[in-house]
Design a protein around this motif. Structure first.
Motif, PDB file in Angstrom:
ATOM      1  N   PRO A  93     -41.720  26.176  13.791  1.00 39.09           N
ATOM      2  CA  PRO A  93     -41.722  25.300  12.607  1.00 39.09           C
ATOM      3  C   PRO A  93     -40.380  24.637  12.324  1.00 39.09           C
ATOM      4  N   ASP A  94     -39.296  25.134  12.907  1.00 41.19           N
ATOM      5  CA  ASP A  94     -37.983  24.526  12.685  1.00 41.19           C
ATOM      6  C   ASP A  94     -37.600  23.550  13.794  1.00 41.19           C
ATOM      7  N   SER A  95     -38.471  23.359  14.762  1.00 41.83           N
ATOM      8  CA  SER A  95     -38.123  22.565  15.941  1.00 41.83           C
ATOM      9  C   SER A  95     -38.328  21.070  15.709  1.00 41.83           C
ATOM     10  N   ALA A  96     -37.247  20.328  15.749  1.00 43.86           N
ATOM     11  CA  ALA A  96     -37.348  18.870  15.658  1.00 43.86           C
ATOM     12  C   ALA A  96     -37.974  18.289  16.915  1.00 43.86           C
ATOM     13  N   VAL A  97     -37.712  18.923  18.054  1.00 42.69           N
ATOM     14  CA  VAL A  97     -38.260  18.428  19.322  1.00 42.69           C
ATOM     15  C   VAL A  97     -39.786  18.508  19.315  1.00 42.69           C
ATOM     16  N   ALA A  98     -40.319  19.636  18.803  1.00 44.88           N
ATOM     17  CA  ALA A  98     -41.781  19.771  18.736  1.00 44.88           C
ATOM     18  C   ALA A  98     -42.388  18.681  17.861  1.00 44.88           C
ATOM     19  N   GLU A  99     -41.779  18.396  16.731  1.00 42.93           N
ATOM     20  CA  GLU A  99     -42.271  17.336  15.846  1.00 42.93           C
ATOM     21  C   GLU A  99     -42.176  15.971  16.533  1.00 42.93           C
ATOM     22  N   HIS A 100     -41.089  15.740  17.246  1.00 45.88           N
ATOM     23  CA  HIS A 100     -40.927  14.467  17.961  1.00 45.88           C
ATOM     24  C   HIS A 100     -42.051  14.283  18.989  1.00 45.88           C
ATOM     25  N   ASN A 101     -42.318  15.338  19.768  1.00 48.67           N
ATOM     26  CA  ASN A 101     -43.361  15.236  20.787  1.00 48.67           C
ATOM     27  C   ASN A 101     -44.727  14.977  20.156  1.00 48.67           C
ATOM     28  N   LEU A 102     -44.994  15.637  19.039  1.00 52.52           N
ATOM     29  CA  LEU A 102     -46.249  15.396  18.330  1.00 52.52           C
ATOM     30  C   LEU A 102     -46.320  13.957  17.835  1.00 52.52           C
ATOM     31  N   ALA A 103     -45.222  13.477  17.262  1.00 48.36           N
ATOM     32  CA  ALA A 103     -45.186  12.096  16.767  1.00 48.36           C
ATOM     33  C   ALA A 103     -45.451  11.103  17.897  1.00 48.36           C
ATOM     34  N   SER A 104     -44.873  11.356  19.056  1.00 47.47           N
ATOM     35  CA  SER A 104     -45.024  10.439  20.186  1.00 47.47           C
ATOM     36  C   SER A 104     -46.474  10.320  20.619  1.00 47.47           C
ATOM     37  N   VAL A 105     -47.159  11.459  20.788  1.00 47.09           N
ATOM     38  CA  VAL A 105     -48.540  11.390  21.266  1.00 47.09           C
ATOM     39  C   VAL A 105     -49.474  10.874  20.175  1.00 47.09           C
ATOM     40  N   LEU A 106     -49.194  11.167  18.904  1.00 47.06           N
ATOM     41  CA  LEU A 106     -50.014  10.597  17.833  1.00 47.06           C
ATOM     42  C   LEU A 106     -49.882   9.075  17.810  1.00 47.06           C
ATOM     43  N   GLY A 107     -48.692   8.572  18.095  1.00 46.69           N
ATOM     44  CA  GLY A 107     -48.525   7.130  18.197  1.00 46.69           C
ATOM     45  C   GLY A 107     -49.361   6.553  19.323  1.00 46.69           C
ATOM     46  N   ASP A 108     -49.402   7.267  20.471  1.00 50.47           N
ATOM     47  CA  ASP A 108     -50.231   6.812  21.588  1.00 50.47           C
ATOM     48  C   ASP A 108     -51.704   6.779  21.214  1.00 50.47           C
ATOM     49  N   LEU A 109     -52.101   7.640  20.280  1.00 52.73           N
ATOM     50  CA  LEU A 109     -53.488   7.699  19.820  1.00 52.73           C
ATOM     51  C   LEU A 109     -53.791   6.708  18.696  1.00 52.73           C
ATOM     52  N   ASN A 110     -52.815   5.899  18.336  1.00 45.79           N
ATOM     53  CA  ASN A 110     -52.962   4.953  17.225  1.00 45.79           C
ATOM     54  C   ASN A 110     -53.083   5.655  15.879  1.00 45.79           C
ATOM     55  N   ASP A 111     -52.726   6.941  15.820  1.00 50.36           N
ATOM     56  CA  ASP A 111     -52.654   7.634  14.533  1.00 50.36           C
ATOM     57  C   ASP A 111     -51.253   7.394  13.982  1.00 50.36           C
ATOM     58  N   PHE A 112     -51.056   6.167  13.483  1.00 47.34           N
ATOM     59  CA  PHE A 112     -49.707   5.766  13.095  1.00 47.34           C
ATOM     60  C   PHE A 112     -49.219   6.513  11.863  1.00 47.34           C
ATOM     61  N   ALA A 113     -50.129   6.829  10.944  1.00 46.91           N
ATOM     62  CA  ALA A 113     -49.733   7.593   9.758  1.00 46.91           C
ATOM     63  C   ALA A 113     -49.258   8.981  10.177  1.00 46.91           C
ATOM     64  N   GLY A 114     -50.012   9.622  11.070  1.00 41.01           N
ATOM     65  CA  GLY A 114     -49.612  10.938  11.551  1.00 41.01           C
ATOM     66  C   GLY A 114     -48.314  10.886  12.329  1.00 41.01           C
ATOM     67  N   ALA A 115     -48.151   9.851  13.145  1.00 35.18           N
ATOM     68  CA  ALA A 115     -46.932   9.713  13.940  1.00 35.18           C
ATOM     69  C   ALA A 115     -45.719   9.494  13.049  1.00 35.18           C
ATOM     70  N   ALA A 116     -45.869   8.634  12.037  1.00 40.39           N
ATOM     71  CA  ALA A 116     -44.745   8.365  11.132  1.00 40.39           C
ATOM     72  C   ALA A 116     -44.355   9.626  10.374  1.00 40.39           C
ATOM     73  N   ALA A 117     -45.358  10.396   9.942  1.00 36.53           N
ATOM     74  CA  ALA A 117     -45.072  11.621   9.197  1.00 36.53           C
ATOM     75  C   ALA A 117     -44.385  12.652  10.082  1.00 36.53           C
TER      76      ALA A 117
END
Length: 447
Positions: free
Chosen positions: A22-46
């Motif tokens: 839960p403290d990992s910025a890298v994990a959040e970044h990776n999640l944001a990247s793939v959510l962007g690929d899925l067009n889940d822009f709200a999820g990616a931005a968050a």
């Protein structure tokens, strides 16, 4: 999973990583990247915002956030995020390109688009971005000068040479185009892109026989490269090789179908009206993106095939039957289309284009496709006047000697789907009047 195209599975794994760390910025970044690929822009931005809050101040994270905000239509915030990315790494060419493109599409002002690059360090990668923006703005002379200056310092840079070859072609300088492309190939003898550039230059120079021989070697090395097939086909057409007709004029390779009315709409007109309204909200740009075929119009920047919007989902559901009928109608064979027929197909990107009066698509192919398309949503009255706004097939998007025209025109009609090989040159004719021309396009790959 991501490498295999299972983006939803990848997103689930990245979400588990976030939960486990839960403290990992890298994990959040990776999640944001793939959510962007899925067009889940709200999820990616968050997710990107959480990564930054957890100390992830990397320029890559600001890039992911900027792209997500752009997808949400929060364009000022997207500009700020991308500007932060280049501030964190002044020579970050990928972020500079995104920022320049965003500013260019919003303003159609080349000076505004290049503001950040003009303040950045001078690198070959940034010079390529700058030259690309200048070319999109139609300032080929300035692009040539920028590339010439950069090549004086880095004469062996393949990317700079290839762009210089493109500019020379646009300026009608066949000799210069061939010199630049040949220099690129000498610097990278295994480069497919450099070899294609030489073949294109040979066609411009009127040396179609040599171009055909080189194109044959390229196609043998990369048989599914649609750009290489297009160059070979163009050379065949110029030298009168009968293989051109089989490759590009076989009637079964092009289909024209009107879709059935999707369930939930009274008729096709009502469906297209709703689709027009939805797509209009996504055309928020003043001008075209970088390195695309659109001129005097705009192109959406999200993958419509991934969009979870009822009217768009209904469109892709309605497209399934004519796509399957087209593939079934191809039959079997050893040509570049039929030999790739598989049990199924998948979308490899989908977008919408809105052309303004006077607008058109420059002739082009889709190098990484298999089958490409045009689906017509709303059309101006000008299409009643042949060939205004019509689809042109077969006219090369590269300069040849002699010049070649289209082999076929197709009049667009609302609700109509046209499918054709991705290697087939295609563009549209300019049109007059006051109304715009709205379409959806996509590429297909075997699956």
């Amino acid at each position: 999973m991501k490498a295999q195209g299972d983006l939803r599975g990848a997103a689930a794994c990245y979400a588990q990583a976030v939960a486990a760390r839960p403290d990992s910025a890298v994990a959040e970044h990776n999640l944001a990247s793939v959510l962007g690929d899925l067009n889940d822009f709200a999820g990616a931005a968050a997710a990107a915002a959480r990564a930054i809050a957890k100390g992830g101040d990397a320029p890559e994270t600001w890039l992911v956030r900027g792209r997500a905000l752009q997808g949400l239509g929060e364009l000022d915030a997207a500009d700020d995020a991308l500007a932060t990315a280049v501030a964190r790494r002044p020579d970050y060419a990928v972020a500079h390109r995104d920022l320049a493109q965003l500013r260019w599409m919003r303003s159609a002002d080349v000076g505004h688009a290049l503001t950040a690059i003009e303040r950045a360090p001078s690198t070959a990668a940034l010079t390529q971005v700058k030259a690309t923006v200048l070319m999109e703005a139609g300032d080929d002379d300035r692009a040539a000068a920028v590339l010439r200056a950069a090549l004086a310092s880095e004469p062996g840079h393949v990317g700079l040479r290839l762009l210089a070859a493109q500019v020379a072609a646009r300026l009608g300088d066949a000799e210069g185009q061939l010199a630049q492309a040949s220099a690129a190939l000498r610097a990278a003898s295994a480069s497919i892109e450099a070899a294609k550039a030489v073949a294109e230059a040979l066609l411009h120079a009127g040396r179609a026989g040599e171009a055909a021989a080189l194109a044959a070697r390229i196609v043998a090395a990369v048989p599914d490269d649609q750009g290489a097939i297009a160059v070979q086909a163009t050379a065949w057409r110029l030298i009168g090789d009968p293989r051109y007709v089989a490759l590009c004029e076989d009637p079964a390779l092009v289909s024209v179908t009107t879709i059935e009315t999707p369930a939930g709409w009274a008729d096709l007109g009502a469906f297209l009206t709703d689709l027009t309204s939805e797509l209009a909200t996504r055309h928020r740009w003043r001008t075209h993106p970088l390195e695309q075929s659109v001129r005097h119009g705009s192109q959406t920047q999200e993958d419509l095939a991934q969009l979870d919007v009822p009217v768009v989902r209904a469109l892709f559901a309605a497209l399934d039957a004519p796509i399957r009928a087209h593939i079934a109608g191809l039959g079997s064979g050893t040509d570049p289309v039929r030999r790739r027929v598989a049990a199924d197909y998948r979308f490899a990107g989908a977008w919408s284009v809105r052309l303004s009066p006077g607008g058109f698509h420059s002739d082009h192919v889709h190098p990484r496709g298999w089958l490409s398309s045009a689906f017509y949503v709303a059309l101006p009255e000008a299409v009643e006047r042949e060939p205004e706004g019509w689809l042109a097939l077969g006219r090369p998007g590269i300069t040849t000697q002699p010049a070649l025209g289209p082999v076929r025109h197709i009049r667009p009609r609302p609700g109509q789907l046209v499918l054709f090989p991705s290697y087939l040159w295609h563009g549209t004719e300019p049109f007059a009047g006051e109304a715009s021309r709205l379409s959806v396009a996509f590429d297909l790959l075997p699956a």
